[in-house]
Design an enzyme around this catalytic site. Structure first.
Site: not given
Length: 265
Positions: A7, A10, A42, A161, A219
Protein backbone atom coordinates in the site's frame (compact mmCIF):
# COMPACT_ATOMS: atom_id res chain seq x y z
CA UNK A 1 1.49 -18.51 -4.64
CA UNK A 2 2.68 -16.07 -1.96
CA UNK A 3 1.02 -12.67 -2.29
CA UNK A 4 2.46 -9.41 -1.00
CA UNK A 5 -0.02 -6.53 -0.88
CA UNK A 6 1.83 -3.21 -0.96
CA UNK A 7 0.00 0.00 0.00
CA UNK A 8 1.37 3.38 -1.10
CA UNK A 9 -0.28 6.53 0.23
CA UNK A 10 -0.71 9.57 -1.97
CA UNK A 11 1.71 11.76 -0.02
CA UNK A 12 4.39 9.11 -0.50
CA UNK A 13 3.58 8.28 -4.13
CA UNK A 14 4.36 11.75 -5.42
CA UNK A 15 7.98 11.50 -4.27
CA UNK A 16 8.87 7.79 -4.35
CA UNK A 17 12.28 7.24 -5.96
CA UNK A 18 12.83 5.19 -9.09
CA UNK A 19 14.57 2.59 -6.90
CA UNK A 20 11.24 1.71 -5.25
CA UNK A 21 9.74 0.70 -8.59
CA UNK A 22 12.92 -1.14 -9.57
CA UNK A 23 12.69 -3.15 -6.34
CA UNK A 24 9.00 -3.87 -6.99
CA UNK A 25 9.80 -5.22 -10.46
CA UNK A 26 12.68 -7.33 -9.08
CA UNK A 27 10.33 -8.93 -6.55
CA UNK A 28 7.80 -9.62 -9.31
CA UNK A 29 10.42 -11.14 -11.60
CA UNK A 30 11.93 -13.28 -8.85
CA UNK A 31 8.68 -15.26 -8.64
CA UNK A 32 9.04 -15.78 -4.89
CA UNK A 33 6.36 -13.20 -4.12
CA UNK A 34 3.43 -11.99 -6.20
CA UNK A 35 3.08 -8.24 -5.58
CA UNK A 36 -0.26 -6.42 -5.64
CA UNK A 37 -0.05 -2.63 -5.31
CA UNK A 38 -2.87 -0.55 -3.79
CA UNK A 39 -2.52 3.24 -3.87
CA UNK A 40 -4.08 6.37 -2.43
CA UNK A 41 -3.91 9.92 -3.74
CA UNK A 42 -5.01 12.22 -0.91
CA UNK A 43 -2.85 15.30 -1.56
CA UNK A 44 -3.71 15.37 -5.28
CA UNK A 45 -7.41 15.01 -4.46
CA UNK A 46 -7.18 17.85 -1.92
CA UNK A 47 -5.30 20.01 -4.44
CA UNK A 48 -7.91 19.56 -7.16
CA UNK A 49 -10.80 20.10 -4.71
CA UNK A 50 -9.16 23.36 -3.61
CA UNK A 51 -8.73 24.45 -7.25
CA UNK A 52 -12.43 23.75 -7.81
CA UNK A 53 -13.37 25.58 -4.58
CA UNK A 54 -14.95 22.42 -3.16
CA UNK A 55 -14.69 22.19 0.62
CA UNK A 56 -13.02 19.06 2.01
CA UNK A 57 -12.89 17.89 5.64
CA UNK A 58 -11.61 14.83 7.50
CA UNK A 59 -12.94 12.79 10.43
CA UNK A 60 -10.47 10.35 12.06
CA UNK A 61 -8.24 10.44 8.97
CA UNK A 62 -11.14 9.72 6.55
CA UNK A 63 -12.32 12.24 3.95
CA UNK A 64 -15.97 13.31 4.21
CA UNK A 65 -17.33 12.49 0.73
CA UNK A 66 -20.44 13.92 -0.95
CA UNK A 67 -21.38 13.44 -4.65
CA UNK A 68 -19.19 16.32 -5.80
CA UNK A 69 -16.18 15.15 -3.82
CA UNK A 70 -16.74 11.55 -4.98
CA UNK A 71 -16.49 12.56 -8.65
CA UNK A 72 -13.14 14.24 -8.00
CA UNK A 73 -11.87 11.34 -5.88
CA UNK A 74 -12.62 8.84 -8.64
CA UNK A 75 -11.15 11.05 -11.36
CA UNK A 76 -7.87 11.48 -9.46
CA UNK A 77 -7.49 7.95 -8.05
CA UNK A 78 -8.68 5.83 -10.98
CA UNK A 79 -7.40 8.27 -13.59
CA UNK A 80 -4.22 10.29 -13.16
CA UNK A 81 -2.73 8.56 -10.10
CA UNK A 82 -3.43 4.98 -11.20
CA UNK A 83 -1.96 5.53 -14.66
CA UNK A 84 1.06 7.38 -13.28
CA UNK A 85 1.91 4.39 -11.09
CA UNK A 86 1.52 2.04 -14.07
CA UNK A 87 3.80 4.29 -16.15
CA UNK A 88 6.42 4.36 -13.37
CA UNK A 89 6.50 0.54 -13.33
CA UNK A 90 6.68 0.30 -17.13
CA UNK A 91 9.48 2.89 -17.14
CA UNK A 92 11.75 0.56 -15.14
CA UNK A 93 10.99 -2.45 -17.34
CA UNK A 94 8.03 -3.94 -15.46
CA UNK A 95 4.54 -5.01 -16.52
CA UNK A 96 1.61 -3.42 -14.70
CA UNK A 97 -2.16 -3.34 -15.18
CA UNK A 98 -4.14 -0.51 -13.58
CA UNK A 99 -7.63 -1.25 -12.36
CA UNK A 100 -10.23 0.37 -10.12
CA UNK A 101 -12.20 -1.39 -7.42
CA UNK A 102 -15.27 -0.62 -9.56
CA UNK A 103 -13.97 -2.72 -12.48
CA UNK A 104 -15.32 -6.25 -12.38
CA UNK A 105 -16.81 -5.35 -8.99
CA UNK A 106 -13.30 -5.92 -7.66
CA UNK A 107 -14.16 -4.13 -4.40
CA UNK A 108 -17.78 -4.75 -3.46
CA UNK A 109 -18.66 -2.12 -0.88
CA UNK A 110 -21.28 -0.89 1.56
CA UNK A 111 -21.62 2.45 3.38
CA UNK A 112 -19.39 2.87 6.43
CA UNK A 113 -21.00 2.64 9.87
CA UNK A 114 -20.49 6.40 10.18
CA UNK A 115 -22.07 7.21 6.80
CA UNK A 116 -24.25 10.00 8.24
CA UNK A 117 -21.04 11.91 9.00
CA UNK A 118 -18.74 10.61 6.26
CA UNK A 119 -21.16 10.43 3.30
CA UNK A 120 -20.08 8.09 0.48
CA UNK A 121 -17.19 6.53 2.36
CA UNK A 122 -17.39 2.76 2.11
CA UNK A 123 -16.23 -0.47 3.66
CA UNK A 124 -15.24 -3.51 1.62
CA UNK A 125 -17.62 -6.44 2.06
CA UNK A 126 -16.13 -8.67 -0.64
CA UNK A 127 -13.04 -8.77 -2.87
CA UNK A 128 -13.37 -10.35 -6.31
CA UNK A 129 -10.15 -12.35 -6.13
CA UNK A 130 -10.68 -13.71 -9.67
CA UNK A 131 -10.07 -10.26 -11.17
CA UNK A 132 -6.72 -9.99 -9.36
CA UNK A 133 -5.67 -13.54 -10.26
CA UNK A 134 -6.67 -12.94 -13.89
CA UNK A 135 -4.37 -9.91 -14.11
CA UNK A 136 -1.54 -11.81 -12.39
CA UNK A 137 -1.93 -14.82 -14.70
CA UNK A 138 -1.23 -12.55 -17.67
CA UNK A 139 2.11 -11.56 -16.13
CA UNK A 140 1.11 -8.13 -14.79
CA UNK A 141 1.46 -6.44 -11.40
CA UNK A 142 -2.10 -5.34 -10.43
CA UNK A 143 -2.25 -1.63 -9.53
CA UNK A 144 -5.54 -0.98 -7.70
CA UNK A 145 -7.31 2.30 -6.94
CA UNK A 146 -9.60 2.09 -3.87
CA UNK A 147 -13.01 3.01 -5.27
CA UNK A 148 -15.72 0.49 -4.36
CA UNK A 149 -19.16 -0.23 -5.75
CA UNK A 150 -22.34 -1.84 -4.44
CA UNK A 151 -24.85 -4.04 -6.25
CA UNK A 152 -26.95 -0.98 -7.10
CA UNK A 153 -24.03 0.73 -8.85
CA UNK A 154 -23.31 3.30 -6.12
CA UNK A 155 -19.62 4.18 -5.85
CA UNK A 156 -17.81 4.59 -2.55
CA UNK A 157 -14.56 6.28 -1.56
CA UNK A 158 -12.62 3.65 0.37
CA UNK A 159 -9.59 4.56 2.43
CA UNK A 160 -6.57 3.00 0.72
CA UNK A 161 -5.29 1.38 3.91
CA UNK A 162 -8.65 -0.27 4.55
CA UNK A 163 -8.88 -1.43 0.92
CA UNK A 164 -5.35 -2.88 1.07
CA UNK A 165 -6.19 -4.76 4.27
CA UNK A 166 -9.37 -6.21 2.71
CA UNK A 167 -7.41 -7.35 -0.37
CA UNK A 168 -4.70 -8.89 1.81
CA UNK A 169 -7.37 -10.76 3.79
CA UNK A 170 -8.91 -12.12 0.58
CA UNK A 171 -5.52 -13.27 -0.72
CA UNK A 172 -4.14 -14.43 2.68
CA UNK A 173 -1.26 -12.09 1.84
CA UNK A 174 1.39 -10.28 3.81
CA UNK A 175 0.58 -6.57 3.94
CA UNK A 176 3.24 -3.87 3.69
CA UNK A 177 2.51 -0.16 4.12
CA UNK A 178 4.98 2.12 2.33
CA UNK A 179 5.66 5.31 4.27
CA UNK A 180 8.10 8.22 4.26
CA UNK A 181 9.12 7.40 7.83
CA UNK A 182 10.88 4.21 9.02
CA UNK A 183 7.86 2.89 10.94
CA UNK A 184 5.82 3.77 14.03
CA UNK A 185 7.71 6.39 16.03
CA UNK A 186 7.26 7.12 19.74
CA UNK A 187 8.86 9.73 21.99
CA UNK A 188 11.45 8.17 24.29
CA UNK A 189 13.99 10.13 26.35
CA UNK A 190 13.15 13.30 24.46
CA UNK A 191 13.67 11.89 20.97
CA UNK A 192 11.71 9.86 18.44
CA UNK A 193 12.43 6.14 18.52
CA UNK A 194 11.16 3.54 16.04
CA UNK A 195 9.26 0.55 17.35
CA UNK A 196 10.69 -2.58 15.67
CA UNK A 197 7.77 -4.74 16.73
CA UNK A 198 4.46 -3.75 18.29
CA UNK A 199 1.46 -5.74 19.52
CA UNK A 200 -2.22 -5.09 18.93
CA UNK A 201 -2.60 -4.08 22.62
CA UNK A 202 0.30 -1.61 22.39
CA UNK A 203 -1.14 -0.07 19.20
CA UNK A 204 -4.49 0.40 20.94
CA UNK A 205 -2.69 2.08 23.86
CA UNK A 206 -0.85 4.41 21.46
CA UNK A 207 -4.16 5.32 19.81
CA UNK A 208 -5.77 6.01 23.20
CA UNK A 209 -2.96 8.35 24.28
CA UNK A 210 -2.92 9.98 20.82
CA UNK A 211 0.67 9.03 19.99
CA UNK A 212 -0.91 7.53 16.86
CA UNK A 213 -3.31 9.94 15.16
CA UNK A 214 -4.34 11.40 11.78
CA UNK A 215 -3.17 9.51 8.68
CA UNK A 216 -1.40 6.79 10.70
CA UNK A 217 -4.71 5.89 12.38
CA UNK A 218 -6.36 4.12 9.39
CA UNK A 219 -3.06 2.27 8.75
CA UNK A 220 -2.79 0.69 12.17
CA UNK A 221 -6.55 0.11 12.41
CA UNK A 222 -6.45 -1.72 9.05
CA UNK A 223 -3.35 -3.63 10.20
CA UNK A 224 -5.04 -4.85 13.38
CA UNK A 225 -8.21 -5.82 11.50
CA UNK A 226 -6.10 -7.76 9.00
CA UNK A 227 -4.17 -9.62 11.70
CA UNK A 228 -7.39 -10.58 13.48
CA UNK A 229 -8.58 -11.98 10.13
CA UNK A 230 -5.45 -14.05 9.63
CA UNK A 231 -3.23 -11.83 7.48
CA UNK A 232 0.15 -13.49 8.20
CA UNK A 233 2.10 -10.28 8.80
CA UNK A 234 1.81 -6.50 8.57
CA UNK A 235 4.76 -4.15 8.20
CA UNK A 236 5.30 -0.40 7.83
CA UNK A 237 8.53 0.52 6.00
CA UNK A 238 10.23 3.55 4.49
CA UNK A 239 9.89 3.34 0.70
CA UNK A 240 12.58 5.99 0.22
CA UNK A 241 15.33 3.71 1.50
CA UNK A 242 16.94 1.77 -1.34
CA UNK A 243 16.25 -1.98 -1.15
CA UNK A 244 13.78 -1.53 1.74
CA UNK A 245 11.05 -3.40 -0.15
CA UNK A 246 13.44 -6.20 -1.12
CA UNK A 247 14.78 -6.41 2.44
CA UNK A 248 11.24 -6.64 3.78
CA UNK A 249 10.28 -9.34 1.26
CA UNK A 250 13.40 -11.30 2.29
CA UNK A 251 12.28 -11.27 5.93
CA UNK A 252 14.89 -8.84 7.26
CA UNK A 253 14.09 -6.80 10.39
CA UNK A 254 13.06 -3.52 8.81
CA UNK A 255 10.45 -0.90 9.66
CA UNK A 256 7.78 -1.72 12.24
CA UNK A 257 6.19 -5.15 12.35
CA UNK A 258 2.66 -5.25 13.84
CA UNK A 259 1.63 -8.55 15.44
CA UNK A 260 -1.03 -10.06 17.66
CA UNK A 261 -0.07 -10.44 21.33
CA UNK A 262 0.22 -14.22 21.29
CA UNK A 263 2.79 -14.14 18.48
CA UNK A 264 5.46 -12.58 20.71
CA UNK A 265 7.45 -15.10 22.73
Amino acid sequence: MKYLVIKCGGSVLENLPRSFYEDLVKIHESGEWTPVLVHGGGPLITGLLNNLNVETTFVNGLRVTNHEVLDVVEMVLSGSVNKQVVRNIVEVGGNAFGVSGVDGTLLKAKPSDDSETLGFVGEVVEVNKEVIDGIISQGYIPVISPIGIDTGGQRYNINGDIAASAIAKALSANLCFISDIPGILVEQNGKKEKLDIVTKAKVEELIDNQTIYGGMLPKVTAAIDGLVHKIPEVGIINGFDKNSLIDYSNGKAIGTKIVLEEEIA
